[in-house]
Design a protein around this motif. Structure first.
Motif, PDB file in Angstrom:
ATOM      1  N   ALA A 216       0.730  -1.383   0.040  1.00  0.00           N
ATOM      2  CA  ALA A 216       0.346  -0.174  -0.428  1.00  0.00           C
ATOM      3  C   ALA A 216       1.517   1.783  -0.044  1.00  0.00           C
ATOM      4  CB  ALA A 216      -1.038   0.205   0.986  1.00  0.00           C
ATOM      5  N   PRO A 217       0.088   2.530  -0.121  1.00  0.00           N
ATOM      6  CA  PRO A 217       1.528   3.574  -0.302  1.00  0.00           C
ATOM      7  C   PRO A 217       1.209   3.729   0.859  1.00  0.00           C
ATOM      8  CG  PRO A 217      -0.450   4.020  -1.893  1.00  0.00           C
ATOM      9  CD  PRO A 217      -0.770   2.814  -0.945  1.00  0.00           C
ATOM     10  N   GLY A 218       3.134   4.715   0.766  1.00  0.00           N
ATOM     11  CA  GLY A 218       3.026   4.795   2.205  1.00  0.00           C
ATOM     12  C   GLY A 218       3.170   3.677   3.242  1.00  0.00           C
ATOM     13  N   GLY A 219       3.110   2.716   2.771  1.00  0.00           N
ATOM     14  CA  GLY A 219       3.061   0.944   3.948  1.00  0.00           C
ATOM     15  C   GLY A 219       4.776   1.062   4.156  1.00  0.00           C
ATOM     16  N   PRO A 220       5.791   0.770   3.241  1.00  0.00           N
ATOM     17  CA  PRO A 220       6.785   0.205   3.318  1.00  0.00           C
ATOM     18  C   PRO A 220       7.492   1.566   4.274  1.00  0.00           C
ATOM     19  CG  PRO A 220       6.292  -0.446   1.000  1.00  0.00           C
ATOM     20  CD  PRO A 220       5.700   0.559   1.644  1.00  0.00           C
ATOM     21  N   ALA A 221       7.388   3.167   4.097  1.00  0.00           N
ATOM     22  CA  ALA A 221       7.922   4.163   5.263  1.00  0.00           C
ATOM     23  C   ALA A 221       7.243   3.574   6.328  1.00  0.00           C
ATOM     24  CB  ALA A 221       7.384   5.611   4.710  1.00  0.00           C
ATOM     25  N   PHE A 222       5.967   3.159   6.404  1.00  0.00           N
ATOM     26  CA  PHE A 222       5.450   3.775   8.145  1.00  0.00           C
ATOM     27  C   PHE A 222       6.337   2.486   8.502  1.00  0.00           C
ATOM     28  CE2 PHE A 222       2.593   0.844  10.966  1.00  0.00           C
ATOM     29  CZ  PHE A 222       2.031   2.275  11.473  1.00  0.00           C
ATOM     30  N   HIS A 223       6.157   1.568   7.892  1.00  0.00           N
ATOM     31  CA  HIS A 223       7.203   0.228   9.172  1.00  0.00           C
ATOM     32  C   HIS A 223       8.677   0.381   9.288  1.00  0.00           C
ATOM     33  CE1 HIS A 223       4.431  -3.457   6.936  1.00  0.00           C
ATOM     34  NE2 HIS A 223       4.133  -2.627   8.032  1.00  0.00           N
ATOM     35  N   ARG A 224       9.538   1.267   8.107  1.00  0.00           N
ATOM     36  CA  ARG A 224      10.414   1.793   8.949  1.00  0.00           C
ATOM     37  C   ARG A 224      10.493   2.646   9.628  1.00  0.00           C
ATOM     38  NH1 ARG A 224      11.241   2.065   3.042  1.00  0.00           N
ATOM     39  NH2 ARG A 224      10.619   3.967   2.989  1.00  0.00           N
ATOM     40  N   ALA A 225       9.531   3.378   9.768  1.00  0.00           N
ATOM     41  CA  ALA A 225       9.725   4.234  11.130  1.00  0.00           C
ATOM     42  C   ALA A 225       9.255   4.132  12.230  1.00  0.00           C
ATOM     43  CB  ALA A 225       8.780   4.992  10.642  1.00  0.00           C
ATOM     44  N   LEU A 226       8.235   3.145  12.135  1.00  0.00           N
ATOM     45  CA  LEU A 226       7.645   2.302  13.244  1.00  0.00           C
ATOM     46  C   LEU A 226       9.191   1.307  13.995  1.00  0.00           C
ATOM     47  CD1 LEU A 226       5.446   1.213  15.125  1.00  0.00           C
ATOM     48  CD2 LEU A 226       4.918   0.085  13.235  1.00  0.00           C
ATOM     49  N   THR A 227       9.600   0.426  13.134  1.00  0.00           N
ATOM     50  CA  THR A 227      10.798  -0.363  13.483  1.00  0.00           C
ATOM     51  C   THR A 227      11.553   0.230  14.117  1.00  0.00           C
ATOM     52  OG1 THR A 227       9.730  -1.548  11.293  1.00  0.00           O
ATOM     53  CG2 THR A 227      12.659  -1.762  12.206  1.00  0.00           C
ATOM     54  N   ALA A 228      12.217   1.859  13.402  1.00  0.00           N
ATOM     55  CA  ALA A 228      13.060   3.024  14.480  1.00  0.00           C
ATOM     56  C   ALA A 228      12.438   2.979  15.443  1.00  0.00           C
ATOM     57  CB  ALA A 228      13.446   3.905  13.825  1.00  0.00           C
ATOM     58  N   GLU A 229      11.325   3.277  15.888  1.00  0.00           N
ATOM     59  CA  GLU A 229      11.435   3.749  17.290  1.00  0.00           C
ATOM     60  C   GLU A 229      10.885   2.687  18.317  1.00  0.00           C
ATOM     61  OE1 GLU A 229       7.676   4.667  17.347  1.00  0.00           O
ATOM     62  OE2 GLU A 229       7.014   6.607  16.383  1.00  0.00           O
ATOM     63  N   ALA A 230      10.992   1.057  17.655  1.00  0.00           N
ATOM     64  CA  ALA A 230      10.630   0.364  18.603  1.00  0.00           C
ATOM     65  C   ALA A 230      12.581  -0.364  18.803  1.00  0.00           C
ATOM     66  CB  ALA A 230      10.070  -1.118  17.809  1.00  0.00           C
ATOM     67  N   ILE A 231      12.886  -0.146  18.055  1.00  0.00           N
ATOM     68  CA  ILE A 231      14.931  -0.363  18.106  1.00  0.00           C
ATOM     69  C   ILE A 231      14.903   0.662  19.258  1.00  0.00           C
ATOM     70  CG2 ILE A 231      16.605   0.059  17.331  1.00  0.00           C
ATOM     71  CD1 ILE A 231      15.703  -2.015  15.266  1.00  0.00           C
ATOM     72  N   ALA A 232      14.883   2.151  19.076  1.00  0.00           N
ATOM     73  CA  ALA A 232      15.178   3.459  19.701  1.00  0.00           C
ATOM     74  C   ALA A 232      14.516   2.462  21.238  1.00  0.00           C
ATOM     75  CB  ALA A 232      14.899   4.626  19.470  1.00  0.00           C
ATOM     76  N   VAL A 233      13.283   2.050  21.535  1.00  0.00           N
ATOM     77  CA  VAL A 233      13.327   2.446  22.556  1.00  0.00           C
ATOM     78  C   VAL A 233      13.678   1.523  23.263  1.00  0.00           C
ATOM     79  CG1 VAL A 233      11.002   1.414  24.775  1.00  0.00           C
ATOM     80  CG2 VAL A 233      10.970   2.528  22.089  1.00  0.00           C
ATOM     81  N   ALA A 234      14.468  -0.239  23.047  1.00  0.00           N
ATOM     82  CA  ALA A 234      14.938  -1.319  23.462  1.00  0.00           C
ATOM     83  C   ALA A 234      16.308  -0.899  23.832  1.00  0.00           C
ATOM     84  CB  ALA A 234      15.131  -2.449  22.511  1.00  0.00           C
ATOM     85  N   THR A 235      16.894  -0.143  22.794  1.00  0.00           N
ATOM     86  CA  THR A 235      18.546   0.629  23.161  1.00  0.00           C
ATOM     87  C   THR A 235      18.484   1.443  24.033  1.00  0.00           C
ATOM     88  OG1 THR A 235      18.612   0.601  20.736  1.00  0.00           O
ATOM     89  CG2 THR A 235      19.873   1.704  21.699  1.00  0.00           C
ATOM     90  N   ALA A 236      17.480   2.242  24.765  1.00  0.00           N
ATOM     91  CA  ALA A 236      17.713   4.021  25.587  1.00  0.00           C
ATOM     92  C   ALA A 236      17.093   2.577  26.535  1.00  0.00           C
ATOM     93  CB  ALA A 236      16.291   4.271  25.709  1.00  0.00           C
ATOM     94  N   ALA A 237      16.700   1.544  27.194  1.00  0.00           N
ATOM     95  CA  ALA A 237      16.500   0.567  27.812  1.00  0.00           C
ATOM     96  C   ALA A 237      17.274  -0.289  28.541  1.00  0.00           C
ATOM     97  CB  ALA A 237      15.230   0.132  27.982  1.00  0.00           C
TER      98      ALA A 237
END
Ligand SMILES: NC(=O)C1=CN([C@@H]2O[C@H](COP(=O)(O)OP(=O)(O)OC[C@H]3O[C@@H](n4cnc5c(N)ncnc54)[C@H](OP(=O)(O)O)[C@@H]3O)[C@@H](O)[C@H]2O)C=CC1
Ligand SMILES: CC(C)(CO)C(=O)C(=O)O
Length: 301
Positions: free
Chosen positions: A207-228
């Motif tokens: 879907a339009p915007g789907g891959p970019a959404f996934h990339r941004a969401l993935t980066a958020e989750a990794i950033a939280v785990a890294t900060a924790a």
């Protein structure tokens, strides 16, 4: 080794069923409705490799201790299970929870003490069909478990033997908390995407915007785990990347529950990760939106 499996749904029914099939001493702690269904139909496992019918041993009240307790209920059912579990926990009993998320570790440790509670995780695409049979939807079936503390635990070999060679992948881990975090990051990302955008990963990527959404969401989750303090290892990041760029109709158990109109583990899977983000000052607009959407769904059920 006497094994108690609390919950005989998708995960408990699958892993407990395979253990029973392999001849291990398995008892399922179930509620009356599930007990009646299992007595009537047996425990059936439908998998890519064929169908199995077992006659499980079930109980709904405990009066005896077990060596190993696998907990395979949803996060919102944990308190009720804990309330009934005390007689099962003897001096050397090991409790291995298979729940998604992390909060249950504190809950279980608070209830039974750190000497009894290990970490654990399972990887499977499982569900129950309209007959209550366990359906293994892909070849994936893996259990990982291990003590949460750094001290040597002389029960590891026996538990590994009890859970090994039973028709699924199984291994002890000396880093179970870190592996649980890696799985949490994967599951929260997968669960947030599929439930917020209401579709399997492949459909979102088409879907339009789907891959970019996934990339941004993935980066958020990794950033939280890294900060924790639990940055996912490169191998886990690769699995996450491969999952979120897939063109296949991949889903999570939370998405399957949501589509079926069932309760979802919004707090344990997404809400707690958003809380970690807040604690560590990490911005997570997409995870937060997914949590808001899941909370609206929960409130409207
Ligand atoms: N399904 C999957 O693919 C995966 C799930 N997980 C995680 O595993 C955990 C379990 O999920 P899953 O197996 O899918 O859930 P299910 O809903 O399929 O099964 C949970 C079972 O728990 C039983 N239960 C609830 N309360 C009690 C109680 N007080 N005593 C005994 N049994 C009880 C329910 O029985 P009843 O019929 O009485 O309601 C139900 O059969 C969750 O945290 C989930 O996120 C992890 C990896 C993959
Ligand atoms: C990671 C995954 C998708 C497979 O085990 C899962 O845990 C789930 O669907 O709950």
């Amino acid at each position: 080794m006497r094994i108690l499996v609390a919950g005989a749904g998708a995960t408990g029914g699958y892993f407990g069923g395979r253990l029973a099939q392999a001849g291990r001493d398995v008892t399922f702690l179930v509620r009356e409705g599930r007990q009646a269904r299992l007595a009537e139909r047996g425990l059936r496992i439908v998998s890519p490799s064929g169908e199995t019918k077992l006659t499980p041993r079930t109980i709904n009240t405990l009066d005896d201790a077990y060596d190993l307790v696998l907990i395979a209920v949803k996060s919102y059912a944990l308190d009720a299970v804990i309330a009934s579990l005390a007689p099962a926990v003897g001096e050397r009993t090991v409790i291995v929870p298979l729940l998604n998320g992390m909060r249950h570790l504190d809950t279980l440790t608070g209830a039974f003490g750190p000497e009894h509670v290990w970490g654990g995780l399972c990887m499977i695409h499982g569900t129950l069909n309209e007959h209550g049979d366990v359906v293994q939807m892909s070849d994936l079936h893996r259990l990982v478990f291990g003590p949460l503390g750094d001290a040597a635990d002389d029960r590891v070999d026996a538990v590994a033997a009890a859970l090994g060679d039973a028709g699924f992948d199984s291994r002890p881990s000396p880093h179970i908390r870190a592996e649980m975090w890696e799985k949490w990051v994967l599951l929260a990302t997968l669960g947030a995407a599929t439930t917020l955008l209401r579709g399997p990963i492949g459909a979102i990527n088409a879907a339009p915007g789907g891959p970019a959404f996934h990339r941004a969401l993935t980066a958020e989750a990794i950033a939280v785990a890294t900060a924790a303090g639990f940055p996912p290892r490169p191998q886990a990041v690769a699995v996450l990347g491969e999952t979120m760029t897939s063109t296949e109709p991949r889903t999570s158990s939370m998405y399957r529950d949501l589509v079926a109109g069932l309760p979802v583990e919004a707090d344990a899977i997404v809400g707690d990760l958003v809380a970690e983000a807040t604690r560590h000052g990490v911005a997570t607009p997409l995870l937060s939106a997914a949590y808001t959407a899941l909370s609206i769904y929960q409130a409207g059920r």
